[in-house]
Design a protein around this motif. Structure first.
Motif, PDB file in Angstrom:
ATOM      1  N   TYR A 679      45.374  31.928  34.065  1.00 53.69           N
ATOM      2  CA  TYR A 679      44.926  32.009  35.456  1.00 53.69           C
ATOM      3  C   TYR A 679      45.202  33.396  36.026  1.00 53.69           C
ATOM      4  O   TYR A 679      44.326  34.044  36.621  1.00 53.69           O
ATOM      5  CB  TYR A 679      45.636  30.913  36.248  1.00 53.69           C
ATOM      6  CG  TYR A 679      45.369  30.883  37.732  1.00 53.69           C
ATOM      7  CD1 TYR A 679      44.318  30.125  38.255  1.00 53.69           C
ATOM      8  CD2 TYR A 679      46.182  31.571  38.625  1.00 53.69           C
ATOM      9  CE1 TYR A 679      44.086  30.079  39.628  1.00 53.69           C
ATOM     10  CE2 TYR A 679      45.960  31.526  39.993  1.00 53.69           C
ATOM     11  CZ  TYR A 679      44.911  30.786  40.488  1.00 53.69           C
ATOM     12  OH  TYR A 679      44.686  30.742  41.849  1.00 53.69           O
ATOM     13  N   LEU A 680      46.407  33.900  35.828  1.00 52.05           N
ATOM     14  CA  LEU A 680      46.783  35.202  36.367  1.00 52.05           C
ATOM     15  C   LEU A 680      46.104  36.345  35.617  1.00 52.05           C
ATOM     16  O   LEU A 680      45.710  37.354  36.220  1.00 52.05           O
ATOM     17  CB  LEU A 680      48.307  35.357  36.319  1.00 52.05           C
ATOM     18  CG  LEU A 680      49.097  34.352  37.168  1.00 52.05           C
ATOM     19  CD1 LEU A 680      50.597  34.500  36.915  1.00 52.05           C
ATOM     20  CD2 LEU A 680      48.787  34.526  38.639  1.00 52.05           C
ATOM     21  N   PHE A 681      45.969  36.214  34.302  1.00 50.56           N
ATOM     22  CA  PHE A 681      45.303  37.255  33.513  1.00 50.56           C
ATOM     23  C   PHE A 681      43.857  37.432  33.961  1.00 50.56           C
ATOM     24  O   PHE A 681      43.379  38.567  34.136  1.00 50.56           O
ATOM     25  CB  PHE A 681      45.361  36.902  32.032  1.00 50.56           C
ATOM     26  CG  PHE A 681      44.516  37.791  31.155  1.00 50.56           C
ATOM     27  CD1 PHE A 681      44.978  39.034  30.761  1.00 50.56           C
ATOM     28  CD2 PHE A 681      43.259  37.371  30.737  1.00 50.56           C
ATOM     29  CE1 PHE A 681      44.190  39.859  29.955  1.00 50.56           C
ATOM     30  CE2 PHE A 681      42.471  38.181  29.935  1.00 50.56           C
ATOM     31  CZ  PHE A 681      42.932  39.433  29.547  1.00 50.56           C
ATOM     32  N   LEU A 682      43.152  36.335  34.146  1.00 46.77           N
ATOM     33  CA  LEU A 682      41.748  36.427  34.526  1.00 46.77           C
ATOM     34  C   LEU A 682      41.596  37.002  35.928  1.00 46.77           C
ATOM     35  O   LEU A 682      40.620  37.698  36.216  1.00 46.77           O
ATOM     36  CB  LEU A 682      41.089  35.050  34.421  1.00 46.77           C
ATOM     37  CG  LEU A 682      40.930  34.547  32.987  1.00 46.77           C
ATOM     38  CD1 LEU A 682      40.568  33.074  32.950  1.00 46.77           C
ATOM     39  CD2 LEU A 682      39.876  35.367  32.238  1.00 46.77           C
ATOM     40  N   TRP A 683      42.540  36.711  36.815  1.00 47.39           N
ATOM     41  CA  TRP A 683      42.494  37.375  38.119  1.00 47.39           C
ATOM     42  C   TRP A 683      42.744  38.874  37.971  1.00 47.39           C
ATOM     43  O   TRP A 683      42.076  39.700  38.594  1.00 47.39           O
ATOM     44  CB  TRP A 683      43.550  36.788  39.066  1.00 47.39           C
ATOM     45  CG  TRP A 683      43.737  37.668  40.264  1.00 47.39           C
ATOM     46  CD1 TRP A 683      42.943  37.747  41.375  1.00 47.39           C
ATOM     47  CD2 TRP A 683      44.768  38.649  40.440  1.00 47.39           C
ATOM     48  NE1 TRP A 683      43.413  38.700  42.235  1.00 47.39           N
ATOM     49  CE2 TRP A 683      44.528  39.279  41.691  1.00 47.39           C
ATOM     50  CE3 TRP A 683      45.856  39.056  39.683  1.00 47.39           C
ATOM     51  CZ2 TRP A 683      45.350  40.283  42.180  1.00 47.39           C
ATOM     52  CZ3 TRP A 683      46.677  40.059  40.166  1.00 47.39           C
ATOM     53  CH2 TRP A 683      46.428  40.657  41.397  1.00 47.39           C
ATOM     54  N   LEU A 684      43.679  39.253  37.102  1.00 46.29           N
ATOM     55  CA  LEU A 684      44.034  40.649  36.943  1.00 46.29           C
ATOM     56  C   LEU A 684      42.862  41.475  36.419  1.00 46.29           C
ATOM     57  O   LEU A 684      42.612  42.592  36.885  1.00 46.29           O
ATOM     58  CB  LEU A 684      45.228  40.781  35.990  1.00 46.29           C
ATOM     59  CG  LEU A 684      45.717  42.196  35.680  1.00 46.29           C
ATOM     60  CD1 LEU A 684      46.316  42.816  36.933  1.00 46.29           C
ATOM     61  CD2 LEU A 684      46.762  42.160  34.558  1.00 46.29           C
ATOM     62  N   ASN A 686      39.483  40.363  36.098  1.00 44.48           N
ATOM     63  CA  ASN A 686      38.159  40.100  36.668  1.00 44.48           C
ATOM     64  C   ASN A 686      38.240  39.478  38.054  1.00 44.48           C
ATOM     65  O   ASN A 686      37.306  38.801  38.491  1.00 44.48           O
ATOM     66  CB  ASN A 686      37.349  39.169  35.757  1.00 44.48           C
ATOM     67  CG  ASN A 686      36.856  39.863  34.509  1.00 44.48           C
ATOM     68  OD1 ASN A 686      36.541  41.045  34.542  1.00 44.48           O
ATOM     69  ND2 ASN A 686      36.813  39.140  33.403  1.00 44.48           N
ATOM     70  N   GLY A 687      39.358  39.665  38.745  1.00 47.00           N
ATOM     71  CA  GLY A 687      39.514  39.051  40.054  1.00 47.00           C
ATOM     72  C   GLY A 687      38.541  39.626  41.070  1.00 47.00           C
ATOM     73  O   GLY A 687      38.223  40.804  41.048  1.00 47.00           O
ATOM     74  N   ASP A 688      38.045  38.767  41.947  1.00 48.07           N
ATOM     75  CA  ASP A 688      37.190  39.236  43.036  1.00 48.07           C
ATOM     76  C   ASP A 688      37.546  38.450  44.291  1.00 48.07           C
ATOM     77  O   ASP A 688      38.548  37.726  44.331  1.00 48.07           O
ATOM     78  CB  ASP A 688      35.707  39.092  42.681  1.00 48.07           C
ATOM     79  CG  ASP A 688      35.327  37.664  42.288  1.00 48.07           C
ATOM     80  OD1 ASP A 688      35.979  36.724  42.775  1.00 48.07           O
ATOM     81  OD2 ASP A 688      34.377  37.495  41.504  1.00 48.07           O
ATOM     82  N   ALA A 689      36.711  38.562  45.308  1.00 47.97           N
ATOM     83  CA  ALA A 689      37.035  37.952  46.600  1.00 47.97           C
ATOM     84  C   ALA A 689      37.136  36.441  46.523  1.00 47.97           C
ATOM     85  O   ALA A 689      37.792  35.822  47.369  1.00 47.97           O
ATOM     86  CB  ALA A 689      35.972  38.355  47.627  1.00 47.97           C
ATOM     87  N   ARG A 690      36.535  35.821  45.528  1.00 47.39           N
ATOM     88  CA  ARG A 690      36.569  34.352  45.458  1.00 47.39           C
ATOM     89  C   ARG A 690      37.985  33.825  45.300  1.00 47.39           C
ATOM     90  O   ARG A 690      38.283  32.718  45.737  1.00 47.39           O
ATOM     91  CB  ARG A 690      35.720  33.871  44.281  1.00 47.39           C
ATOM     92  CG  ARG A 690      34.278  34.358  44.298  1.00 47.39           C
ATOM     93  CD  ARG A 690      33.478  33.698  43.215  1.00 47.39           C
ATOM     94  NE  ARG A 690      32.266  34.445  42.904  1.00 47.39           N
ATOM     95  CZ  ARG A 690      31.277  33.968  42.186  1.00 47.39           C
ATOM     96  NH1 ARG A 690      31.344  32.753  41.702  1.00 47.39           N
ATOM     97  NH2 ARG A 690      30.217  34.695  41.929  1.00 47.39           N
ATOM     98  N   TRP A 691      38.854  34.614  44.666  1.00 49.54           N
ATOM     99  CA  TRP A 691      40.220  34.140  44.437  1.00 49.54           C
ATOM    100  C   TRP A 691      40.976  34.005  45.750  1.00 49.54           C
ATOM    101  O   TRP A 691      41.852  33.150  45.877  1.00 49.54           O
ATOM    102  CB  TRP A 691      40.957  35.072  43.483  1.00 49.54           C
ATOM    103  CG  TRP A 691      40.380  35.094  42.114  1.00 49.54           C
ATOM    104  CD1 TRP A 691      39.221  35.691  41.722  1.00 49.54           C
ATOM    105  CD2 TRP A 691      40.902  34.457  40.953  1.00 49.54           C
ATOM    106  NE1 TRP A 691      38.987  35.479  40.390  1.00 49.54           N
ATOM    107  CE2 TRP A 691      40.014  34.725  39.881  1.00 49.54           C
ATOM    108  CE3 TRP A 691      42.051  33.708  40.692  1.00 49.54           C
ATOM    109  CZ2 TRP A 691      40.222  34.263  38.588  1.00 49.54           C
ATOM    110  CZ3 TRP A 691      42.270  33.251  39.411  1.00 49.54           C
ATOM    111  CH2 TRP A 691      41.355  33.515  38.378  1.00 49.54           C
TER     112      TRP A 691
END
Length: 833
Positions: A679-684, A686-691
């Motif tokens: 979860y944290l890796f994918l935000w790091l 490819n994170g965008d405003a949706r998170w």
């Protein structure tokens, strides 16, 4: 603790002991769960898969013997080389070392049996049934074909639409259950089922190696289970985890897979090193040099191995600072490995003239081949060199030098060394023939691959054009593979003609000093000996005769059932006598149900999968109902020798089942950490405003936290009522189940009401995967608590005999804590953004 008086015991005690441990006859012998049955079967099955995978390797080499050959089609070749690696790593390497541990450790530790023998038997049967079914997929054009590492996007539904990838993801996923089940049994058995006096400092080095091995398994293996589950969810339900167009990242698979995959190299090397550390002193007839340093080297190697997974990812664009860190870890891990090599050489030099029997030859072959593999391992740790050698046959050569030298040769040395202690000695003449053919064939097969790799031959190719200078090197490798095949045939013939399930070995042919060479029956030693040294048969004269006369601990069966001593983890002081289950069918039914469910899911047969799931659940429930926390045993305590009186029942943290559940929770925690890390890796990356914009409402999170807290409070209150009043308050346990379900349901509704849909974006899919993972734990907790209530209603649970409730409570409290952590992550993290 005083040593018992070595006086002869009444003969009726021995008869009672033999009756309790009597083995079923005929075909019913396979219902036994004793390590003397399960261990050899485990070893035989692992060798079967070694043979099957080796034959696939020969086909690969025949296909590549000369440019332009078409012995098999390109599609078949992809399946063959994928199955070769997969079967070797998943169905041979790890099960083989677990099998040796299950076979040897009870006698090596002076115990009668492992603490959870039915769990070990379940691990074997699920391995046998699942492994053979998985291998059979090769004959139906359904075998995986994406390499043993199964990288996305090559294995996405778009690029691999058939069931081949699903067979890998679901087939291998549940086979890992066998490895984890075996690891749990090994950890608890090594720490709690040693003979009195065998402190951690006196424990044999092989037991230490297996303890470190099992610890690595329960931490590393959940990563590949999580990776397989995420990819299967993506393929089956279109939940994006590895699809960049919806926020996913294929590198997530590599991080999860190699967090398991590179430690696995050491997972299989460390037990092999432990075997060598036991064989070398017997060869030299002297204690192992630098015993404590070798032990520290085992632990250091395990610790450092978890910092090496990026070795397989040097070319994916990782920042230079990260590459430098992992390169340094690669250099560092060679230090403890080298220390062990020098300790073995020093032991051989300091003792008597070493025996060059078959086992000794395999040890010397291991030292040569593994050292060469280690040297090339240091080379590929250097980032610029790895960039050049990556995905060439140089890496294939390095991998096989490390795995064959570091695991296969020690395993074969162990077979020839310990065969007399568990059955019939193997042939020294055939063993030496097998060694020389395998040693020469291995070097002839893989050393030329270094050169073909330097010449640019890539991995995983079906054929290659002529005129590149590769012909001679590939032809030599193929001739080497055929030489290995001949040596393997001799080896398998020798083992097959001497394989016995009904014979207990006791010949100390090598004058070794550890307890597995004592006289043993189906029940282990006649009495569990008091140990005062690391090599008791060398340093305690008369010990074997005293133990055989019944002069040490537990020379009888107190309750008329199978029993073993349970001791403190560090100092090995006896605590209680554990009553063990006997032969039965429940674990086999549970294994059939588990394997059938996963295999049916792999071919999308949902109705049969549900039927097998019901069969497996029924097997588990019958297994637990008939063998866990039985009614009052008589006598409730007894003299085990030396005037020491111990109870035949215990509950709470002192019990082996509590330790087993606690170890299982480490597995669950590791799996949850992998999900949260994803979860944290994918935000790091490819994170965008949706998170941040689409986080769940805080009110739902507070409600879920309150539900979990209330459930935990109800469970703890029920335990207090049970302990004080002697009866389980079902009106507290049943609401706890409802509160657990309310907590996870609230989390799912919170995500849904926030507009998150698992198919639309990786933020949604990872969020729902965390909730689904929690849902599985809630379902298991509900099943365990409901089972506890049923036991109470049946009059089989009270304030004194509450082991079932204590274990259910432990798992359920963990579920509450995990749920609270998930709420904090899913509700708090988006707000931090």
């Amino acid at each position: 603790m005083t040593t018992p008086n070595p006086l002869p015991r009444p003969p009726e005690e021995l008869e009672r002991l033999k009756a309790a441990w009597e083995r079923p006859r005929g075909w019913r012998a396979f219902t036994d769960i004793n390590n003397n049955i399960i261990g050899p079967l485990f070893i035989a099955t692992a060798l079967l898969f070694l043979t099957l995978a080796g034959l696939l390797g020969v086909i690969i080499r025949l296909q590549l013997a000369w440019p332009g050959l078409e012995i098999v089609s390109a599609a078949a070749y992809n399946q063959i080389f994928t199955m070769h690696g997969t079967v070797m790593m998943f169905l041979f390497a790890v099960p083989a070392v677990e099998a040796v541990g299950i076979t040897l450790l009870p006698s090596m530790l002076g115990s009668r049996e492992m603490p959870t023998p039915r769990l070990g038997a379940y691990a074997y049967w699920i391995y046998l049934i699942g492994g053979l079914s998985f291998y059979a997929s090769l004959f139906f054009d359904a075998a995986p074909d994406g390499g043993w590492f199964m990288y996305p996007p090559l294995t996405s539904k778009e690029n691999s639409p058939g069931i081949n990838t699903d067979m890998y993801l679901l087939g291998i996923g549940f086979i890992e259950i066998s490895a984890i089940a075996g690891a749990i049994e090994l950890i608890v058995g090594i720490l709690r089922c040693r003979t009195p006096g065998m402190t951690l400092g006196r424990m044999p080095i092989f037991a230490w190696a297996m303890l470190v091995f099992a610890g690595m398994v329960i931490i590393a293996f959940p990563a590949v289970i999580i990776a397989s589950t995420l990819l299967e969810l993506e393929r089956a339900f279109d939940w994006p985890f590895f699809l960049p167009e919806r926020g996913g990242d294929p590198l997530l698979w590599q991080h999860l897979f190699w967090f398991f995959g590179h430690p696995e190299v050491y997972v299989i090397f460390l037990p092999a090193a432990g075997m060598v550390s036991m064989i070398v002193p017997a060869m030299a007839r002297t204690p192992l040099l630098a015993h404590s340093l070798v032990l520290l080297a085992l632990v250091a190697t395990a610790f450092l191995s978890f910092g090496l997974w990026v070795h397989h990812m040097y070319t994916v664009g990782i920042p230079a600072m990260s590459l430098a860190f992992f390169a340094a870890a690669g250099f560092a891990v060679s230090i403890p490995s080298g220390l062990q090599v020098f300790a073995w050489i020093g032991t051989l030099a300091s003792g008597e003239k070493a025996r060059l029997n078959a086992a000794g030859l395999f040890v010397l072959g291991f030292l040569f081949i593994f050292t060469l593999g280690g040297l090339t391992g240091v080379m590929v740790s250097v980032t610029p060199f790895d960039w050049q050698a990556h995905d060439t046959y140089f890496i294939v050569a390095h991998l096989h030098y490390v795995l064959i030298g570091g695991m296969v040769f020690p395993l074969l040395a162990a077979l020839y060394h310990w065969a007399p202690s568990v059955g019939t000695p193997l042939s020294e003449r055939l063993g030496k023939w097998a060694f020389w053919l395998l040693f020469l064939g291995t070097n002839l097969t893989f050393f030329p691959m270094h050169i073909s790799g330097f010449l640019g031959m890539p991995r995983r190719i079906y054929t290659y054009p002529a005129g590149l200078g590769l012909e001679i090197w590939n032809l030599l490798s193929t001739l080497g593979a055929l030489t290995v095949l001949v040596g393997g045939i001799i080896l398998i013939y020798d083992i097959a003609r001497n394989f016995r399930l009904s014979q207990s070995g006791n010949e100390n042919l090598w004058d070794a000093g550890t307890l597995e060479w004592m006289e043993n029956g189906n029940y282990g030693p006649r009495s569990q000996p008091h140990v005062a040294s690391r090599y008791p048969l060398w340093q305690q004269p008369g010990l074997q005769e005293e133990a055989e006369a019944g002069g040490h601990f537990l020379p009888m069966s107190l309750t008329g059932q199978r029993e073993t001593l349970v001791v403190t983890a560090s100092s090995a002081v006896p605590q209680y006598v554990a009553v063990l289950p006997g032969p039965g069918y429940a674990h086999i039914v549970a294994a059939v149900g588990t394997a059938g469910m996963f295999l049916c899911l792999a071919v999308e047969a949902l109705v049969p999968a549900a039927g097998f799931a019901a069969i497996g659940l029924g097997g588990f429930l019958h297994w637990l109902w008939t063998s866990t926390d039985l009614g009052p045993l008589e006598p409730r305590e007894g003299d085990i020798g030396g005037g020491i009186v111990l109870p035949t029942y215990a509950t709470g943290p002192v019990t082996v089942s509590w330790w087993a559940v606690s170890t299982l929770l480490v597995v669950a925690g590791s799996a949850w950490a992998c999900l949260a890390g994803s979860y944290l890796f994918l935000w790091l990356v490819n994170g965008d405003a949706r998170w941040a914009e689409r986080g769940p409402e805080l009110g739902w999170g507070v409600a879920a936290l309150l539900s979990y807290a209330a459930a935990a409070a109800a469970i703890l209150w029920a335990r207090r009522k049970l302990t004080v009043g002697g009866r389980l308050p079902s009106l507290l346990v049943i609401p706890a189940i409802v509160l657990l379900a309310a907590g996870v349901t609230g989390e799912a509704l919170a995500l849904w009401e926030a507009g998150l849909r698992p198919r639309e974006h990786v933020h949604s899919s990872t969020s729902f995967s965390l909730v689904a993972f929690q849902g599985v734990h809630v379902a298991v907790s509900a099943l365990m608590l409901g089972y506890t209530v049923a036991r109470a209603w049946a009059g089989m649970l009270n304030g004194e005999r509450r082991l079932v409730f204590d274990n259910s409570m432990l798992f359920s409290l963990y579920t509450c804590a995990q749920g609270a952590a998930g709420v904090v992550l899913l509700h708090g993290f988006p707000r931090l953004l």
